[in-house]
Motif scaffolding. Sequence first.
Motif, PDB file in Angstrom:
ATOM      1  N   MET A 337       4.737  -6.257   0.749  1.00 36.10           N
ATOM      2  CA  MET A 337       4.208  -6.991  -0.344  1.00 36.10           C
ATOM      3  C   MET A 337       2.401  -7.514  -0.052  1.00 36.10           C
ATOM      4  SD  MET A 337       6.884  -9.057  -2.955  1.00 36.10           S
ATOM      5  CE  MET A 337       6.080  -9.456  -4.660  1.00 36.10           C
ATOM      6  N   ASP A 340      -2.623  -4.391   0.388  1.00 38.38           N
ATOM      7  CA  ASP A 340      -3.119  -3.156   0.307  1.00 38.38           C
ATOM      8  C   ASP A 340      -3.262  -2.320   0.116  1.00 38.38           C
ATOM      9  OD1 ASP A 340      -5.119  -2.127  -1.982  1.00 38.38           O
ATOM     10  OD2 ASP A 340      -6.112  -4.216  -2.280  1.00 38.38           O
ATOM     11  N   ASP A 373       5.847   0.283  -7.602  1.00 41.61           N
ATOM     12  CA  ASP A 373       4.966  -0.928  -7.408  1.00 41.61           C
ATOM     13  C   ASP A 373       4.266  -2.052  -6.166  1.00 41.61           C
ATOM     14  OD1 ASP A 373       7.618  -1.032  -6.366  1.00 41.61           O
ATOM     15  OD2 ASP A 373       8.405  -3.091  -7.514  1.00 41.61           O
ATOM     16  N   CYS A 374       4.838  -0.961  -5.430  1.00 41.92           N
ATOM     17  CA  CYS A 374       4.488  -1.403  -4.072  1.00 41.92           C
ATOM     18  C   CYS A 374       2.243  -0.931  -4.079  1.00 41.92           C
ATOM     19  CB  CYS A 374       4.549  -0.878  -3.092  1.00 41.92           C
ATOM     20  SG  CYS A 374       3.947   0.964  -2.599  1.00 41.92           S
ATOM     21  N   ASP A 376       0.745  -2.089  -6.113  1.00 40.50           N
ATOM     22  CA  ASP A 376      -0.179  -3.557  -6.394  1.00 40.50           C
ATOM     23  C   ASP A 376      -0.004  -4.154  -5.540  1.00 40.50           C
ATOM     24  OD1 ASP A 376      -1.194  -2.358  -8.576  1.00 40.50           O
ATOM     25  OD2 ASP A 376       0.419  -2.531  -9.664  1.00 40.50           O
ATOM     26  N   GLN A 377      -1.023  -4.761  -4.799  1.00 38.08           N
ATOM     27  CA  GLN A 377      -0.922  -6.051  -3.567  1.00 38.08           C
ATOM     28  C   GLN A 377      -0.457  -7.220  -4.271  1.00 38.08           C
ATOM     29  OE1 GLN A 377      -4.610  -7.909  -1.954  1.00 38.08           O
ATOM     30  NE2 GLN A 377      -3.632  -7.795   0.081  1.00 38.08           N
ATOM     31  N   ASP A 378       0.495  -7.628  -3.430  1.00 33.14           N
ATOM     32  CA  ASP A 378       0.797  -9.491  -4.762  1.00 33.14           C
ATOM     33  C   ASP A 378       0.806 -10.291  -3.783  1.00 33.14           C
ATOM     34  OD1 ASP A 378       1.889 -11.200  -5.783  1.00 33.14           O
ATOM     35  OD2 ASP A 378       3.553  -9.972  -6.711  1.00 33.14           O
ATOM     36  N   ALA A 380       0.551 -13.485  -3.835  1.00 29.72           N
ATOM     37  CA  ALA A 380       1.238 -14.284  -4.210  1.00 29.72           C
ATOM     38  C   ALA A 380       2.609 -13.905  -4.416  1.00 29.72           C
ATOM     39  CB  ALA A 380       0.589 -15.112  -5.899  1.00 29.72           C
ATOM     40  N   GLY A 381       2.919 -13.065  -4.972  1.00 30.25           N
ATOM     41  CA  GLY A 381       4.250 -13.161  -5.043  1.00 30.25           C
ATOM     42  C   GLY A 381       4.999 -12.847  -3.882  1.00 30.25           C
ATOM     43  N   GLN A 384       5.905 -16.535  -2.295  1.00 30.37           N
ATOM     44  CA  GLN A 384       6.749 -17.121  -3.762  1.00 30.37           C
ATOM     45  C   GLN A 384       8.212 -16.507  -3.175  1.00 30.37           C
ATOM     46  OE1 GLN A 384       6.167 -19.479  -6.090  1.00 30.37           O
ATOM     47  NE2 GLN A 384       8.369 -19.422  -5.782  1.00 30.37           N
ATOM     48  N   TRP A 429      -3.727  -9.986   6.238  1.00 30.11           N
ATOM     49  CA  TRP A 429      -3.087 -10.419   4.795  1.00 30.11           C
ATOM     50  C   TRP A 429      -1.658 -10.818   5.704  1.00 30.11           C
ATOM     51  CZ3 TRP A 429      -4.334  -3.800   3.829  1.00 30.11           C
ATOM     52  CH2 TRP A 429      -4.867  -3.921   3.489  1.00 30.11           C
TER      53      TRP A 429
END
Length: 579
Positions: A337, A340, A373-374, A376-378, A380-381, A384, A429
């Motif tokens: 996740m 990017d 869905d990968c 989109d870099q996340d 924060a997710g 979490q 990252w």
Amino acid sequence: MLSSDNPVLRMRYPIKIVLAIFLVLPVLSCQLVTDDQEDQKLTLLYWQAPSVPFSYQSAGTKDVEAGSIMLEPLANYDPDGNIVPALASEIPTVSNGGVSADHTSITWKLKKDIKWSDGSDMTADDVVFTWVYCTDPETGCTAVSSFDGISAVEAIDGLTVKLTFDAPKPYPYTAFVGSGNPIISKEQFADCLGVAASVCSEQNNSPIGTGPYRIVSFTPNEMVVYERNAHYRGDDPYFDLVELKGGGEALTAAQTVLELGEADYAWNLQIAPDVLEGIAAEGNGRIVTAFSSSVERLVLNQTNPNSAIVDDRSEYLGGDNPHPFLTFEPIQKAMSMAIDRSLISERLYGSAGRPTCNMINGPPNYVSSANDDCLDQDIAGAKQILDDNDIVDRDGDGVREYEGTLLRVVYQTSTNDVRQETQKLVKDWWTQIGIDVEVVHHDASLFFGGDPIDDAEYSFRRFLADVQMYTGGSGIDPQAYLSNAVCDHIPERSNNWSMGNIGRVCDPEYDAAYARLAETPVGPERTELVKQLNDMYVQSYYEIPLINRGSVSAHLNSLKGVRMNAWDSELWNIGEWYR
């Protein structure tokens, strides 16, 4: 007396000169042609130098390419992914009787009068021997998975060979198809079966073949020199000599061809797109690109590579030697996740790369849309997920812990500007989400072709690191590629680390799904099984796909006949190249 103003007199000397020129021109022309013919040398720059020009003793693409100049399979893949005859007279099908109606056998017919480069006859017995060689478990044949499911290979006559499968094989074109699966000489390799294979240096370094050129000399990790094969069945190849030069880096290779015009062909130009386009602006040559199923990916070691355990580093040991934390899915998912992929593609690949979330990226009907869905870099997710699983930084040093183990990884790849830039981005990252990263890169010749014992610290097959990065592809039919992830294809001491399950993964559910694929005929059900296996692997995060890579090379404008091919060796039709 004639005046000098007379037009006839004025023309006298020009006429003599013209006549002299016409008399001399044929001589000059012959001399020019002779000199030109004596100097027809093709120079190929492979900055990843071949370690051995023999694909069955190396998993490196550069070694397959070096071997493909002289060694041939029964059939190749063309630039569109079609299977085309090489040593075979035609492609066997159900309709022409070459494939049995129940898909339990395939019969290949060889072209007539094929000679090895030493002048001896190539026959069906050589095909049978190649199978015997590769399926001996102690040979360490790196293409052994291509022969999965074959119970027998027999010579019906000198030009006919029959492969029998132990169960219906819906896609029978794996063994002996493609440059990585060539036919070898029974006479030359007779004493190289089993444990002797790895020490047959003369044979491995100088195999005889049936292709347009034959090997003259080989210096490991430096250069291979070839000359015309006088016994080649086709038209005489254009070049007298072919020099495949290794070493250096992609940028230097590109400059030598595109900027300086001092070599004919530069392979695998993994260079920042703006830099490559700037070099090409000199106008000496052209960039050629082709896409297939190649994926730049991160492989997460599922075994423990800690140097403290000495001989058992990165050994599966029946599942009793797991990685301290990379087998825990939330950590793996967070690592994916945080990346990017679009930025990597845009900044480092340009038109030669596309961000991807799949291991199977072609042909199009096999590509899943379940993992997009990968893209989109996340960050924060990712943080979490780690927090929710109590993987936190307990002492404030910026590094999270899992069950008392700090999340510190050694991340290795081959030496290459684009790969080192990718390492920098990924390290940044992962650092942001609390993972400490040590980046390491090794000479490509050792990383991809090094001996798994003598060069263990560098070899991607031994995988003495936590994470490694390289490119691999699934081919026209993904079955053989997907077989690399089954439990019994894990590299270990007993098979000289030759198997394809580089991440040391063992998932019984995956194995069961793969078994269904192996018995399902071509059609919608098979297509869905391929997607299911891709999704199982990707969603378990054993490997993290990054970029669907196009193959990018370059050649001089004067070099003709090149048909860029991402489905097979780029040199698959080198016998047709000319200047």
